[in-house]
Design an enzyme around this catalytic site. Structure first.
Site, PDB file in Angstrom:
ATOM      1  N   VAL A 112       3.923  -0.965   4.184  1.00  0.00           N
ATOM      2  CA  VAL A 112       2.567  -1.325   4.603  1.00  0.00           C
ATOM      3  C   VAL A 112       1.921  -2.170   3.507  1.00  0.00           C
ATOM      4  O   VAL A 112       1.949  -1.811   2.328  1.00  0.00           O
ATOM      5  CB  VAL A 112       1.725  -0.063   4.882  1.00  0.00           C
ATOM      6  CG1 VAL A 112       0.336  -0.436   5.371  1.00  0.00           C
ATOM      7  CG2 VAL A 112       2.420   0.832   5.912  1.00  0.00           C
ATOM      8  N   GLY A 159       7.112   3.868   4.209  1.00  0.00           N
ATOM      9  CA  GLY A 159       7.519   5.052   4.953  1.00  0.00           C
ATOM     10  C   GLY A 159       8.944   4.890   5.419  1.00  0.00           C
ATOM     11  O   GLY A 159       9.651   3.976   4.976  1.00  0.00           O
ATOM     12  N   LEU A 208       0.834  -1.209   0.000  1.00  0.00           N
ATOM     13  CA  LEU A 208       0.000   0.000   0.000  1.00  0.00           C
ATOM     14  C   LEU A 208       0.865   1.254   0.000  1.00  0.00           C
ATOM     15  O   LEU A 208       0.451   2.314  -0.446  1.00  0.00           O
ATOM     16  CB  LEU A 208      -0.894   0.021   1.245  1.00  0.00           C
ATOM     17  CG  LEU A 208      -2.024  -1.004   1.307  1.00  0.00           C
ATOM     18  CD1 LEU A 208      -2.623  -1.035   2.707  1.00  0.00           C
ATOM     19  CD2 LEU A 208      -3.099  -0.660   0.290  1.00  0.00           C
ATOM     20  N   GLY A 209       2.035   1.143   0.548  1.00  0.00           N
ATOM     21  CA  GLY A 209       2.934   2.293   0.614  1.00  0.00           C
ATOM     22  C   GLY A 209       4.108   1.986   1.509  1.00  0.00           C
ATOM     23  O   GLY A 209       4.121   0.972   2.215  1.00  0.00           O
ATOM     24  N   GLY A 259       9.277   1.305   7.344  1.00  0.00           N
ATOM     25  CA  GLY A 259       8.795   0.014   6.881  1.00  0.00           C
ATOM     26  C   GLY A 259       7.821   0.133   5.744  1.00  0.00           C
ATOM     27  O   GLY A 259       7.589   1.216   5.212  1.00  0.00           O
ATOM     28  N   ASP A 274       4.152  14.192  13.947  1.00  0.00           N
ATOM     29  CA  ASP A 274       4.426  13.924  12.528  1.00  0.00           C
ATOM     30  C   ASP A 274       3.130  13.994  11.717  1.00  0.00           C
ATOM     31  O   ASP A 274       2.897  13.164  10.832  1.00  0.00           O
ATOM     32  CB  ASP A 274       5.112  12.561  12.365  1.00  0.00           C
ATOM     33  CG  ASP A 274       5.868  12.457  11.030  1.00  0.00           C
ATOM     34  OD1 ASP A 274       6.105  13.506  10.394  1.00  0.00           O
ATOM     35  OD2 ASP A 274       6.215  11.330  10.631  1.00  0.00           O
TER      36      ASP A 274
END
Ligand SMILES: Nc1ncnc2c1ncn2[C@@H]1O[C@H](COP(=O)(O)OP(=O)(O)OP(=O)(O)O)[C@@H](O)[C@H]1O
Length: 572
Positions: free
Chosen positions: A231, A226, A223-224, A229, A347
């Site tokens: 996802v 960062g 999914l993406g 890590g 954040d």
């Protein structure tokens, strides 16, 4: 409150240390050998206390416990495997006791000392091949006695564990987690079939279950990514859709990856709010760390604002943007003012605002969250963390963190909503690259503002009035002096009337604070969905380019206090 576990622990020793009580857990922080931080047990030092008894699995529910010293006592029985799941544990010393049974496998982050002593550890009690337990009559007798005692203690431990977990979690039975296969326990290589439901109803998943759910963490499920890590989308056996964050190899990164993992669990286990992402559970297996969240089908806000077509989305309408802004304001206000412990997100940014089926928003990514100082006070962070473009000036220059740091970041997100531009765009000229600095000069100019709005908006007169109000709020949230920025409650009150279904925030909080006790995992996810309708310290290099972020180019900032002078903020 660790009282229940401390009482269970007191009862497992015969006798317990001199000033320990087996009937009242009042003042357990003052009990011999116990050190607490904010009322939670952080160190248990019971070295050389002449303790007889067993190691209670209830220890595993002391979720802030970092160090346990049980060495040089006369403890028998096994080392409960539940201790290997303790997320905060860093050291356990059980050397020089008479422990038996399997040697548990702790994660690499835990220093586990069980030698010298414990001659029978690693052998099942009563094993005739065990040194000292040969074929002699006395050896056989001793082995039978040890075996009976071990079985009795194991049974007692099992009963204690069931009672403690049941009481703490208020979940009547682990089998109530309908259809969720939490077999194979914490994934330490053993094929456990018992489900574990921990504090706040958080489920301890086995890595195997998550591996299956995510198609073996396949690339198609990503999914993406960062800074800490990747996802993955996943589906549990009962069809519950989840998002699984797989932290980077923890042994390869510094302590901060672990800190982020711990912080997410510590905060999200206590927080349930319709505009805060729901944590369903986690998994620990050796160096592997996985976090399991409710799945947000519409990705992150950044993907909808900046080049939405690239992510397969249509541009958001103004109404959708204001509604999302209100959701975020509610979520952050809750974190600042209504959550069990007032906290600062630190954040907040558009890639950490996730959208559900109905395009309602939830605040995510609590790895950098920090407990807020009492009202009016502030603390100075020695390890700054956040993302350029969203960082408040006082935070970037002096590490001063208050809830106003989030208010500033929220203002930056509002500006992204107004313009469809990134908070920091390195492709643009220096004057334009930092959105807040650039837009602040224009925002109050009613003639100029329409020129810089997101071209997809095409507002009519009524929409324009709403846009001016949000622009004014964005300017207010990002003023240079933190004390002149409003509280998030103010943002809620400004945005509320701009959307149709405005409700006073406190009414909403009351409903949302209700934790989903006794609900199955599936029911909890469904409820969160329904509710939706209404860094690691990196000193070298100081700037880490986060080019994996799904919103495109962003610059993450992590630096030590001694490096403050090296950084030139853009707004000076
Ligand atoms: N629960 C979720 N449901 C759906 N997608 C998610 C979920 N959680 C994260 N994502 C997607 O995965 C992306 C990466 O998330 P992650 O929290 O790891 O990184 P980030 O917030 O983008 O960056 P960083 O952690 O460096 O600040 C998110 O931007 C989002 O698009």
């Amino acid at each position: 409150d660790d009282g229940v576990a401390m009482l269970a622990l007191a009862k497992s020793f015969r006798p317990p240390p001199i000033d320990w009580s087996t009937t009242s857990s009042n003042n357990y922080c003052q009990w011999t050998g116990i050190s607490c931080i904010s009322g939670r047990v952080s160190i248990a030092n019971l070295e050389k206390h002449g303790l007889v008894g067993f190691i209670s699995p209830a220890i595993a529910t002391l979720t802030s416990l970092k160090k346990i010293y049980l060495n040089n006592n006369k403890l028998t029985g096994n080392i409960p495997k539940e201790l290997t799941f303790m997320i905060s544990l860093r050291l356990i010393d059980v050397s020089n006791n008479n422990l038996t049974g399997k040697i548990p496998k702790f994660p690499a982050s835990v220093k586990f000392i069980y030698k010298p002593g414990n001659f029978l550890l690693g052998f099942s009690a009563g094993d005739s091949t065990t040194p000292g337990f040969g074929a002699s009559a006395s050896g056989l007798k001793a082995s039978v006695i040890t075996c009976v005692i071990t079985i009795l203690l194991a049974f007692l431990g099992w009963v204690t564990q069931k009672c403690v977990l049941k009481k703490r979690n208020r979940v009547s039975s682990p089998t109530e987690i309908e259809g969720v296969d939490v077999s194979s326990g914490g994934g330490h290589g053993e094929n456990r079939r018992d489900p574990y439901v921990l504090e706040g109803g958080i489920v301890l998943f086995s890595v195997e279950v998550l591996r299956e759910a995510t198609n073996d963490f396949s690339v198609e499920n990503i999914l993406g990514s960062g800074g800490f890590g990747t996802v993955y989308s996943g589906k549990l056996e009962d069809e519950t859709k989840v998002a699984v964050k797989r932290m980077m190899n923890v042994s390869a990164m510094s302590d901060n990856g672990m800190k982020q993992f711990d912080a997410e669990i510590a905060v999200l286990a206590k927080v349930r709010h319709r505009h805060v992402i729901g944590l369903l559970g986690y998994s620990v297996n050796g160096d592997e760390r996985l976090l399991v969240y409710e799945h947000m089908s519409q990705g992150n806000l950044g993907q909808h604002l900046i080049e939405p077509a690239r992510h397969g989305y249509s541009p958001l309408t103004w109404e959708q943007r204001v509604r999302i802004a209100l959701d975020v304001a509610h979520g952050v206000e809750y974190l600042h003012s209504f959550a069990p412990q007032s906290s600062i997100h630190r954040d907040l940014k558009s890639s950490n605002i996730l959208l559900g089926d109905d395009m309602r928003a939830k605040v995510a990514d609590f790895g950098l969250v920090k407990v807020a100082a009492a009202d009016g006070n502030y603390s100075v962070d020695h390890e700054l963390a956040g993302t350029f473009g969203y960082l408040a000036p006082e935070y970037g220059t002096s590490g001063i963190s208050t809830t106003k740091v989030d208010v500033y970041a929220f203002g930056a997100v509002l500006m992204e909503m107004l313009t469809g531009r990134k908070a920091l765009d390195k492709e643009l000229s220096v004057e334009k690259s930092h959105l807040v600095t650039w837009l602040s000069k224009i925002i109050n100019n009613k003639d100029k503002l329409p020129e810089v709005l997101d071209q997809t908006l095409k507002p009519d007169e009524q929409t324009m009035e709403s846009i001016y109000r949000v622009a004014e709020l964005a300017g207010h949230c990002t003023v240079r002096e933190a004390e002149h920025r409003p509280h998030m409650g103010y943002a809620v009150n400004v945005l509320g009337p701009l959307v149709e279904t405005w409700k006073p925030s406190c009414e909403e909080e009351k409903e949302s604070l209700e934790i989903d006790k006794g609900m199955s995992l599936r029911q909890r996810v469904q409820r969160w969905k329904n509710e939706g309708t209404s860094s690691s310290m990196i000193s070298e290099p100081l700037l880490e380019k986060d080019n994996k972020s799904s919103t495109g180019e962003e610059w993450k900032l992590f630096f030590e206090d001694d490096s403050l002078g090296h950084w030139e903020p853009l707004w000076t």
